[in-house]
Each structure stands twice: as C-alpha cells, then as structure tokens.
Design a protein around this motif. Structure first.
Motif, PDB file in Angstrom:
ATOM      1  N   PRO A  36       5.255   2.836 -17.600  1.00 20.67           N
ATOM      2  CA  PRO A  36       6.642   2.348 -17.668  1.00 20.67           C
ATOM      3  C   PRO A  36       6.805   1.007 -16.960  1.00 20.67           C
ATOM      4  N   ASP A  37       7.891   0.321 -17.282  1.00 20.29           N
ATOM      5  CA  ASP A  37       8.301  -0.858 -16.533  1.00 20.29           C
ATOM      6  C   ASP A  37       8.635  -0.390 -15.120  1.00 20.29           C
ATOM      7  N   VAL A  38       7.968  -0.960 -14.111  1.00 21.75           N
ATOM      8  CA  VAL A  38       8.142  -0.421 -12.760  1.00 21.75           C
ATOM      9  C   VAL A  38       9.537  -0.687 -12.202  1.00 21.75           C
ATOM     10  N   ARG A  39      10.281  -1.593 -12.835  1.00 24.86           N
ATOM     11  CA  ARG A  39      11.621  -1.858 -12.318  1.00 24.86           C
ATOM     12  C   ARG A  39      12.592  -0.754 -12.735  1.00 24.86           C
ATOM     13  N   GLY A  40      12.298  -0.144 -13.850  1.00 24.14           N
ATOM     14  CA  GLY A  40      13.276   0.812 -14.365  1.00 24.14           C
ATOM     15  C   GLY A  40      12.732   2.210 -14.334  1.00 24.14           C
ATOM     16  N   SER A  41      13.158   2.981 -15.301  1.00 19.50           N
ATOM     17  CA  SER A  41      12.704   4.348 -15.462  1.00 19.50           C
ATOM     18  C   SER A  41      12.772   5.096 -14.145  1.00 19.50           C
ATOM     19  N   SER A  42      11.808   5.929 -13.903  1.00 20.35           N
ATOM     20  CA  SER A  42      11.905   6.796 -12.741  1.00 20.35           C
ATOM     21  C   SER A  42      11.352   6.130 -11.485  1.00 20.35           C
ATOM     22  N   ILE A  43      10.856   4.896 -11.596  1.00 19.03           N
ATOM     23  CA  ILE A  43      10.190   4.301 -10.436  1.00 19.03           C
ATOM     24  C   ILE A  43      11.130   3.376  -9.673  1.00 19.03           C
ATOM     25  N   GLY A  44      11.682   2.412 -10.374  1.00 16.08           N
ATOM     26  CA  GLY A  44      12.739   1.589  -9.783  1.00 16.08           C
ATOM     27  C   GLY A  44      12.335   0.732  -8.604  1.00 16.08           C
ATOM     28  N   LEU A  45      11.301  -0.101  -8.765  1.00 13.18           N
ATOM     29  CA  LEU A  45      10.922  -1.009  -7.682  1.00 13.18           C
ATOM     30  C   LEU A  45      11.773  -2.276  -7.749  1.00 13.18           C
ATOM     31  N   ASN A  46      12.062  -2.843  -6.578  1.00 13.72           N
ATOM     32  CA  ASN A  46      12.754  -4.128  -6.570  1.00 13.72           C
ATOM     33  C   ASN A  46      11.735  -5.266  -6.491  1.00 13.72           C
ATOM     34  N   GLU A  47      12.232  -6.497  -6.512  1.00 10.86           N
ATOM     35  CA  GLU A  47      11.317  -7.645  -6.576  1.00 10.86           C
ATOM     36  C   GLU A  47      10.399  -7.695  -5.351  1.00 10.86           C
ATOM     37  N   THR A  48      10.952  -7.387  -4.179  1.00  7.42           N
ATOM     38  CA  THR A  48      10.124  -7.420  -2.969  1.00  7.42           C
ATOM     39  C   THR A  48       8.978  -6.423  -3.084  1.00  7.42           C
ATOM     40  N   GLU A  49       9.298  -5.243  -3.582  1.00  9.73           N
ATOM     41  CA  GLU A  49       8.255  -4.225  -3.696  1.00  9.73           C
ATOM     42  C   GLU A  49       7.206  -4.620  -4.733  1.00  9.73           C
ATOM     43  N   ILE A  50       7.656  -5.261  -5.803  1.00  8.05           N
ATOM     44  CA  ILE A  50       6.695  -5.698  -6.820  1.00  8.05           C
ATOM     45  C   ILE A  50       5.762  -6.752  -6.231  1.00  8.05           C
ATOM     46  N   ARG A  51       6.347  -7.682  -5.491  1.00  5.76           N
ATOM     47  CA  ARG A  51       5.481  -8.710  -4.878  1.00  5.76           C
ATOM     48  C   ARG A  51       4.541  -8.073  -3.869  1.00  5.76           C
TER      49      ARG A  51
ATOM     50  N   GLU B 218       0.838  -1.203   0.000  1.00  2.00           N
ATOM     51  CA  GLU B 218       0.000   0.000   0.000  1.00  2.00           C
ATOM     52  C   GLU B 218       0.875   1.256   0.000  1.00  2.00           C
ATOM     53  N   SER B 219       1.931   1.232   0.815  1.00  2.69           N
ATOM     54  CA  SER B 219       2.766   2.437   0.877  1.00  2.69           C
ATOM     55  C   SER B 219       3.534   2.634  -0.429  1.00  2.69           C
ATOM     56  N   VAL B 220       3.950   1.535  -1.053  1.00  4.81           N
ATOM     57  CA  VAL B 220       4.639   1.673  -2.344  1.00  4.81           C
ATOM     58  C   VAL B 220       3.650   2.166  -3.400  1.00  4.81           C
TER      59      VAL B 220
ATOM     60  N   ASN C  31       1.041   4.054  -3.097  1.00  8.04           N
ATOM     61  CA  ASN C  31       0.734   5.489  -3.000  1.00  8.04           C
ATOM     62  C   ASN C  31       1.974   6.360  -2.973  1.00  8.04           C
ATOM     63  N   GLY C  32       3.138   5.758  -2.697  1.00  6.57           N
ATOM     64  CA  GLY C  32       4.339   6.575  -2.554  1.00  6.57           C
ATOM     65  C   GLY C  32       5.311   6.354  -3.685  1.00  6.57           C
ATOM     66  N   LYS C  33       6.336   5.556  -3.386  1.00  3.80           N
ATOM     67  CA  LYS C  33       7.439   5.379  -4.316  1.00  3.80           C
ATOM     68  C   LYS C  33       6.995   4.939  -5.710  1.00  3.80           C
ATOM     69  N   GLY C  34       6.024   4.043  -5.747  1.00  4.38           N
ATOM     70  CA  GLY C  34       5.590   3.516  -7.037  1.00  4.38           C
ATOM     71  C   GLY C  34       4.808   4.517  -7.868  1.00  4.38           C
ATOM     72  N   ALA C  35       4.259   5.545  -7.220  1.00  2.00           N
ATOM     73  CA  ALA C  35       3.485   6.590  -7.897  1.00  2.00           C
ATOM     74  C   ALA C  35       2.329   6.013  -8.712  1.00  2.00           C
ATOM     75  N   CYS C  36       1.831   4.831  -8.318  1.00  5.39           N
ATOM     76  CA  CYS C  36       0.751   4.185  -9.082  1.00  5.39           C
ATOM     77  C   CYS C  36      -0.505   5.052  -9.070  1.00  5.39           C
ATOM     78  N   SER C  37      -0.784   5.629  -7.848  1.00  6.83           N
ATOM     79  CA  SER C  37      -2.054   6.344  -7.692  1.00  6.83           C
ATOM     80  C   SER C  37      -2.080   7.650  -8.477  1.00  6.83           C
ATOM     81  N   LEU C  38      -0.924   8.042  -9.042  1.00  4.95           N
ATOM     82  CA  LEU C  38      -0.901   9.247  -9.882  1.00  4.95           C
ATOM     83  C   LEU C  38      -1.823   9.075 -11.091  1.00  4.95           C
ATOM     84  N   CYS C  39      -1.821   7.889 -11.674  1.00  7.26           N
ATOM     85  CA  CYS C  39      -2.627   7.657 -12.874  1.00  7.26           C
ATOM     86  C   CYS C  39      -3.822   6.732 -12.625  1.00  7.26           C
TER      87      CYS C  39
END
Lengths: 249, 175, 583
Positions: free
Chosen positions: B132-147, B54-56, B58-66
């Motif tokens: 974008p691919d959430v692993r790269g670009s400006s987001i940069g999530l790791n596997e734990t965050e993706i799971r 949930e925190s990723v 709304n935060g780092k992942g910026a998913c809720s932006l779109c």
C-alpha cells in the motif's frame, strides 16, 4: 459384555497414544492425548449405539447395576469407589499446582533479516562463516581453527551445553527451557551458520517476540567474545557433533 | 415437557463444551492493544532520524511484516539504497525518479511505479504492487516518518545518509 | 392453513413495528450529506453510554440480526426447492413439508426486521460519526434496499396466503414464480447490506483519506463483495436446513403417533441432507473469500491466518469435525430404515475409524501445548511424529478423505433399501471401489509428496487437484450408482423407525452451525482491528481493542443461547397457533 468391549477398545487407543512416550521417549503431550481421547471415546460410543440392540447391550450392565435389587452389594461398592477415584484425581491434579505452567514457545523463531553487532550490520540471508571455505582449501589450518573453537567452547559454553555437547552441562538442570543440545540432527543440523551466529551473538535477550516468553537464559555473547571467536566456536560445535550446516545451495 | 428439557440440556451441554474448549483448552492469546497515535518529535540529528526510521520500520510502518526472508513476500531491503542507485539506470525502469533517494521515496508512496520482478500482486504480471501507499491505508505515515524510513534504509545499506533531519528547501524541491 | 386470529394480530403488530423501524432506516440513509473526507475521530465523538458497552451492544444486535436473516433467507430457498420437487415428482409430501417450513418461519421474518432496526438504532446511537460517513457514500443504495424490502413483503404475503388457493394446475406454476420473486428480493436485500459491511473491510471508491470519488458501483463492488455474497448465500442454505432439521428432530421426539413420527423423520432427513449438501461447497467459497482478503491487504490476511487468530481455526476444525461425525451417525442410524440396511452395519466401524483419524489430524495444532516435563523430553516445541500433522497439507488431505467417507456413508444408506438387479452390478461395484481406492491413494500422494517433499510453492497448490479428485469421484460414483439401480429390487424406506438418539445428532448440527456462524463472523469482523473502515476511518472509542478468542467464545455462546430461546419461542407460538386452528 459390550460394555467391556467398549472399555477395552478405548484402553487400546489410549495405550497407542501413550506408547511413543513409554517406549520411544517422545511422549505425545497430555493436552493432545486428552483431546484425542475425548473424540475417540465419543466415536466408539457412536459406533456402538447405532442399533437399539447395540445401545441396549452397552448400557444394560449399567442399568442393571443401578436398578437390580440382587446387585445391592456391588452397587454399594461401586458407589464408594467412584467418589474415591474422583477425589484421588482431584488430589493428583492439585498436586500438579507446583509445576510451572504450560506455555507456548517456538524453539527456533524466524530470524530477523539483519543483525547489528560489533558495530556492523550482518545480513543473515547471505552471511557465511568466513572460515568454512578452509575445510576444503586448507584442512590443516581448518582443524587448528576447530581446536581454537573448542577452547572457546570449553571456557564459555560447556557449563550449560555440556562436555558432550548434549545440552546437559552442570547448570542445565537449573535452566528452563533446557540448553539446546548440539548432538543429534534436529538442532544445529537444521540451521544455517548465520542463524547460529545470530543466536550466539544476541542470545536470549535478542529473541524476537514469537520466541517468547523470552525466558531463555542464553547470554548475549557480543560483549565477551570476538566475532572471530564466535565463528570458530561454531566450526567446533558442527565438527564435534558430526553435523554439517544447513545450506540452501 | 420432558423431551423439551432433555433437548435443552443437550443443546446447553454442546454450547458449554465449545465454550470450555475455546476459553480454557486453547492457549489464551490476547491481541495487541491498538497502536497509540504518538506525536512524532522532529528529529534534530541524523542519528535520531535513523533511529526514528528503525522504530517506524519495525513498528508503526509494519514494513518488517512482509520485508523479511521468512515471509518471502517482498524484496529484502538490506541493500535497498545501493540497489536504488543502480535500478534507476536500468532500461526496464519506468518510474519517474532520477536519483536513488527519489526512487526510495517513490517506492514508498507509489509502489506500483516500478515493481521488482516476481513481487507483483498475483495476476498482475508484475504491474501492480501488493504494497500500500504508506501515507494512506492502514499505515498512515507522515512526511517526517517517510524521510526517517529512507534515512534508515540508507544507513543499513551502508551508504551515506543524504536526508537532512529537517526538510530543507533542496530536498523539498527534489521530492 | 388458516391462522388463529390471535396469531394474525401478533404478526400485524410486529410487521407494523418493523415497518416503522425500516422507514427510519431509509430516512437515515437517504438523508446522508456529502462528506469531504473520513473524519478523524477523538474519544469525544462517541456519545456517553452510561455504563453500556457500546461494542457489545452492537455486536449482539448484529449477531441476532444475522442469525435471523440467515434463517429467513434460507427457508424460502428450501421451500421453493421442495415445492418444485413436489410438483415434478407429483408427491404431496414435499408440498406439505414446504408449507410447514414456511409457516414455522413466518414470525422470524418480523424478528429479522426488528433486530435489524435494533442494530441500526444502536449503530446510530453509539457510532453516529461512522454512520454519517457511510450514509454519505451509500445513501442512494437505501432506495434499492427499500424496493427490495417492499417487494419481499408483498411476495411473502402472496406466497404464504396463496398456498392453498394456488395449489392446482397452472396456478401452481404462478405460485412457484412468486416464490422465485420472494427469493430474488431476499437475496437482493442481502447483497445490498453486504456492500455496506464489505466496504468497511475493504473500502474501494475512496482515496487514502476517505474522500469518495462519486463512483457508487466501485464502492459497492469492493474486493469482498462478491465472495461474501456467495459465501453467505451458500451458508444460509446450510444454516436454514440445519434449523429446520432440529425442529423436525424435536417434533419427532415428541410425536404422538406413528404417522407423525414418519412425517417428521422424513422432514428431518430431507432438511439435514440439504444442510450437509450445502456445507460441502462452503470451504471453496471460504477459500475465495480468504484469497480476496489477502489480495486486498496482506496485513489483514496475516492477522487472520497467523498469529492471534491461528487457534481460532483449530476451534473451527473441532466444530466442523463434530458436524461431520453427527451427520455420519445420523446416516448410520438410518440404515435401520431400509430392509437391507443390516448388511452394511459391519462397515460402519471402519468408516468411523477413518473419519475419526481424519478428524484428529485436522485439529492437531502445529504449535503444541507442552508441560515443561514434556518439553524436556521432546527437546523442543515440535513433536517428531505429530509435527507434520500440524501443517496445511496434512489437513487438506484429511478433509478430503473425510468428505469421501461421509459420501460413502450416504451411498451405503441409499443402498439400504434397494439391491441392484442388472447383470453387471458386480462390475459396477468393483469400479466404484476402484475409484475410491484410487482417489484415496491420489489424495494421500498429492498431500504427502507435494506437501512435504517439494518446495513451499507447491504446498498450497496441491489442494486444488485434491479437491478435484474428491468431486470427480463423488460425481462418478453417483452416475454409476444411478445406472446400476435401474429396475433394482427396492423396498420403501420405513420412516419413523429411527432411534431417538439419532435425533440428537440433528440438534447438534443446528447448535454447532449457529455457534460456528457466530465465531467465524467474529473473526471476519475482528481482522479489521481498530478500524471502522479499514485503513480509512479509525475507531477512537475506548472499546476499539480486538477481543481474544476466549472473550468472543463467551459472547457467541450467550448469543447462541438467546437466539435459540427465541427460536424455540416462535416455534412454540406457531404450533400453539396451529393447534388452536385445528380445534
């Protein structure tokens, strides 16, 4: 006399900008008025100084006032009045220092897609008032629900939102921003019931960042009202004010 | 010289006015500080995983932006995990996922594998996703965050969270 | 045409200095080693600066370089156009003014190179890792940069010193050809540099961890490259025109005799006309640029247009509004140049009224700044009457009507020295009036109906037919105007009769352009946020924050003052040199 004309034209536009506040109760904000007037004065000045003749006519009285020996008396009077007026303006503005600062606040911020409450997750895009369909299917049961909603309202909400639902309850004047009025067609009439549900359940603390500075004193009613009570009170505020919820269908 | 002073004074006055307007008239808004590269602790329980998700989200992942109703740029995800299970069985689905969880993973790391009709990048006829691919670009999530994101999506969809807190051999094989 | 020896030696010193700096640049880029992936940086990857704010230093150097570069790229374009018009019209005035343009800007070429070297040096000193990474990808482009630079220097030399010798017959055409070569080289230089800048915003040709795939063209031709090339090309012309206009205005104010006044009046008019003419298509280039930013990354687009930077566009509206007001004032004052000008003075107040209204609509913000008392009276943040004016459709409508009425000022100005004699003149005027009315109605209808009474899908879409209407009416009116004034009764414009006040309008245009370039350059760069190369290489330095608009405005103002002072200095240098050679 062009100087007089210049002043009158600007005063006219100033009056025009002030009129909505004076006669209709919907003032144009001072920040906007000062911006508008700044450019209006400049535009009028530009238009009146296109030709040399025009410019001369406009500035001649000022030049005469400063230079003409025969106008010594008026000059002295003006030279006293101008600083006094400036001092008065400064004084008035420093008086304003006791007013709370100007701020940006969005009254109806965009809602989140989902709200977690009562141990469930509500999807605000599809959420509907479960009692709303009764308005057509069972008018008698519906008006009973509205009455129950009224009871909830007068036990909980009336202190701020007022007995007439106009946002002027007992506590209203102590609050900033003011409690929302429900009467009129620019608050709940513009909103879906799901939005109102979210606002009641989550209150001021649940406002998103764009709603900030989040100083709304609306409590979060999740702990003290049940889900059913919230829906009923929503029925009541729409019913009492003669508004219908906004719907996209 | 007299002219020069006049012209200089005029220019300075204009610059001064613009500065005054931008500094004191418009409301001061300070942009947010750059996000800290937080060290993600390995979540121990499913609840912690969902919380992290949930925190990723709304935060780092910026998913809720779109992915919000207000933005309307991307599909809403309240029921994503449910829809995922139905989607992979649809004839129009061209991606490689064979189960709902895999579909969500694929949508995160390869969004163009399947684009929900109406949400493609403009001019691509729904072939290319604007995400974008959430692993790269400006987001940069790791596997734990993706799971964690997948776990969070499952939890809000009301289906059982099938992601284990730490990656097991089984889930690795699935991915 | 001859230069004083003192001045020549200054130029030589400056050129050799800049050439040295330039060699450094080529060496640096050419020595780029292949890098595996974009390095993940820590605070220690940035050398200590001993109290210097590294970001501010690079910002200032970059801004100075951009201003000078814009100026020296634009001047040869203006010069070439003017020289060409002069040859076609067989009017020596154009030739003389073109030569003067070039002369006043020649020192600026050296300053462009110097500031460029300064920028490169500060980047290498303060951001070594970033430069290493960029060099590893763009190393080969340094060769093109070097070639363009040499070619530009050579053609500039030939173009400038050949002016007197190649002034007659076919040699004049050779001279024009050299001018074309000079412009091609300059524009090429800019395109190469743009590739580096745009790569930092919308990287292409690299994967998510920054590994370069070896396809240099892909990295060069990234999302923003083409729109940025176009936008900068047009904006440079407008900018160059405005600076030369300001120069002419100053010379006009301090002119010693009637002849000089007439000359600088004409020079100011011509250059400001070019500036405003180039300003008109700029919003469309800007639209393309923004659209590409959105299509590359929605996150970047939202950062730009909403949230933090939303107010920046209100500031932009204020500046562009001021530009238009100044341009109109200059035209209105120009009515006095023609012998029939007086008959149009009465219309000015109506035109001014419409333009002022449009201007006010344009900078009305959507979210109002309210005192608590006002908020109480309104019961909310949005104003019932002003609210709709804050939205995009109202602003699009206002801008189009503002363009139309500015054009009307221009049309009336052109008529201030001629009266049509053709039999159908009355019908022609009626047709123009009809077109105008229809256009205003159409633009307003499109804005109001599609903007407020349909769903959001059409809101933005209606701006395209609005712009089309404006352009169509401008072209159609010009065509009618041209036919109507065949064999018209005309008198010469009386140059040099402008009031001194009007020259300050030209100064305002130049200052506003400079400031606006700084501000918009800031936001273009700021939406990269805390990234060196967006999404690929993070800025880990302490200065990685995004500055507020207020902070940026202060930096831009200081930069503008420094730049203007240098410009004044080099103009003074050129006039001192000329006076010395005249004696």
């Amino acid at each position: 006399m062009r100087l007089l004309k210049f002043i009158l034209i600007n005063l006219f536009f100033f009056g025009l900008l002030k009129a909505p506040g004076l006669f209709l109760g919907k003032p144009i904000p001072a920040s906007i008025v000062s911006m508008y007037m700044f450019f209006i004065v400049i535009t009028v000045l530009l238009v009146m100084t296109i030709t040399d003749k025009g410019a001369k006519g406009l500035f001649a009285p000022i030049a005469a006032l400063v230079e003409d020996p025969s106008k010594a008396l008026i000059r002295n009077i003006v030279f006293v009045i101008v600083p006094v007026v400036a001092a008065f303006v400064v004084y008035m503005q420093s008086n304003d220092a006791f007013a709370p600062p100007v701020e940006l606040r969005s009254a109806h911020p965009a809602p989140p897609a989902m709200v977690k409450a009562y141990g469930k997750t509500f999807d605000l895009a599809t959420l509907e008032n479960p009692y709303r369909r009764l308005a057509k299917e069972g008018p008698v049961a519906f008006s009973a629900l509205v009455r129950e909603g009224g009871e909830v309202y007068f036990k909980n909400c009336v202190f701020c939102h007022g007995p007439k639902l106009d946002g002027r309850g007992h506590y209203a004047n102590a609050l900033d921003p003011l409690p929302m009025p429900f009467s009129g067609n620019d608050t709940i009439a513009q909103l879906q019931e799901s939005y109102v549900f979210w606002r009641v359940v989550k209150g001021g603390p649940g406002l998103p960042r764009e709603g900030g500075p989040s100083i709304s004193s609306m409590p979060s009613w999740e702990a003290s009202l049940t889900e059913e009570e919230v829906w009923k009170v929503i029925l009541f505020i729409y019913d009492y004010t003669g508004n219908t919820p906004r719907s996209w269908k | 010289m007299n002219n020069f002073l006049k012209v200089a004074a005029f220019s300075l006055a204009v610059i001064g006015l613009y500065t005054f307007y931008s500094v004191w008239v418009i409301p001061p808004i300070n942009p947010e500080a750059p996000p800290k590269e937080a060290v993600v602790e390995e979540p121990a329980t499913v609840d912690e995983l969902v919380e992290l998700g949930e925190s990723v989200y709304n935060g780092k992942g910026a998913c809720s932006l779109c992915h919000t109703a207000a933005a309307g740029r991307a599909p809403l995800l309240e029921r994503a995990a449910v829809i995922a299970g139905q989607r992979i069985k649809e004839p129009g689905y061209k991606g490689n996922a064979t189960h709902a969880e895999g579909y969500l993973y694929e949508s995160l790391v390869n969004p163009s594998a399947y684009v929900v009709p109406g949400f493609g990048a403009s001019g691509s006829a729904d072939k290319v996703s604007p995400m974008p691919d959430v692993r790269g670009s400006s987001i940069g999530l790791n596997e734990t965050e993706i799971r964690a994101i997948i776990a969070y999506l499952q939890s809000i969809s009301g289906v059982e969270v099938t992601i284990a807190p730490a990656p097991t051999e089984e889930t690795k094989a699935k991915e | 045409m001859a230069l004083s020896n003192k001045r020549l030696s200054i130029i030589k010193v400056v050129f050799s200095l800049s050439f040295f700096a330039f060699l450094l640049a080529v060496y640096f880029f050419a020595s780029g080693q292949p890098v595996v992936s974009a390095p993940v940086l820590g605070a220690l990857d940035y050398p200590a600066t001993h109290g210097v704010n590294r970001r501010l230093a690079v910002w200032m150097a970059a801004q100075m370089h951009l201003w000078f570069a814009a100026f020296v790229l634009a001047v040869p374009i203006l010069v070439l156009i003017l020289e060409f018009i002069g040859v076609i019209k067989k009017d020596k005035r154009y030739d003389r003014v073109a030569c003067e343009f070039l002369r006043v800007s020649i020192t600026a070429f050296s300053l462009t190179a110097i500031t460029g070297a300064l920028l490169l040096l500060s980047l290498i000193v303060f951001y070594p890792q970033l430069m290493k990474y960029l060099a590893s990808i763009f190393g080969p482009t340094a060769l093109f940069y070097a070639l363009f630079f040499l070619f530009e220097s050579a053609t500039l030399y030939a173009y400038y010193y050949g002016w007197g010798r190649m002034s007659e017959g076919s040699l004049k055409w050779v001279h024009l050809l050299i001018g074309l070569g000079l412009n091609t080289a300059g524009t090429g230089l800019m395109f190469v540099a743009n590739a580096w800048v745009t790569f930092m915003m919308t990287p292409a040709g690299v994967d998510v961890s920054g590994v370069f795939n070896g396809n240099l063209w892909e990295a060069v031709n990234n999302h923003l490259w083409s729109p940025m090339n176009l936008h900068r090309f047009i904006a440079n012309i407008a900018y160059g025109g405005s600076i030369v206009g300001a120069y002419a205005a100053y010379r006009y104010l301090s002119a010693a005799n009637e002849k000089e006044r007439a000359h600088y009046d004409w020079m100011g008019y011509t250059s400001s006309l070019i500036a405003i003419g180039a300003l008109l298509p700029l919003p469309f280039a800007g639209y393309w640029l923004t659209a590409e930013i959105y299509s590359y990354s929605q996150q970047m687009g939202i950062t730009l247009m909403g949230g933090v930077f939303a107010w920046l566009f209100i500031v932009q509206a204020v500046l562009i509004g001021a530009l238009f007001l100044a341009a109109n004032y200059y035209l209105w004052c120009g009515f006095g140049r023609g012998s029939y000008g007086e008959r149009y003075l009465g219309y000015v107040k109506y035109i001014a009224f419409v333009i002022a209204i449009c201007f006010l609509v344009w900078f009305t913000p959507h979210t109002l700044i309210l005192t608590p008392t006002e908020a109480r009276a309104l019961g909310g943040q949005y104003h019932p009457y002003l609210g709709p004016l804050g939205l995009m459709p109202a602003k699009n409508t206002a801008v189009n009507i503002m363009l139309l009425f500015t054009f009307l000022s221009f049309l009336l100005y052109r008529r201030s020295h001629r009266t049509p004699t053709v039999a159908w003149a009355a019908y022609g005027k009626a047709a123009q009036a009809g077109l105008f009315t229809a256009a205003v109605i159409n633009i307003t209808f499109l804005g109001v109906y599609y903007g407020y009474f349909t769903n959001t899908l059409y809101k933005v879409a209606s701006s395209v037919p609005q712009v089309a209407t404006t352009l169509f009416v401008i072209v159609a009116c010009l065509v009618i105007e041209a036919f109507m004034h065949r064999g018209a009764e005309r008198t010469e414009f009386r140059w040099g009769r402008m009031p001194g006040r009007s020259q300050y309008a030209l100064l305002l245009i130049a200052v506003s352009f400079t400031w606006l370039m700084g501000l918009m350059g800031f936001v273009r760069s700021a939406i990269r946020q805390h990234w060196h190369v967006y999404g690929v290489m993070r800025d880990a330095s302490a200065e990685a924050f995004t500055p507020s608009i207020a902070y940026a405005a202060k930096v831009v103002s200081i930069g503008t003052i420094i730049f203007m002072s240098i410009i004044v200095f080099i103009f003074w240098l050129s006039s001192a040199g000329r006076e010395a050679s005249d004696e």
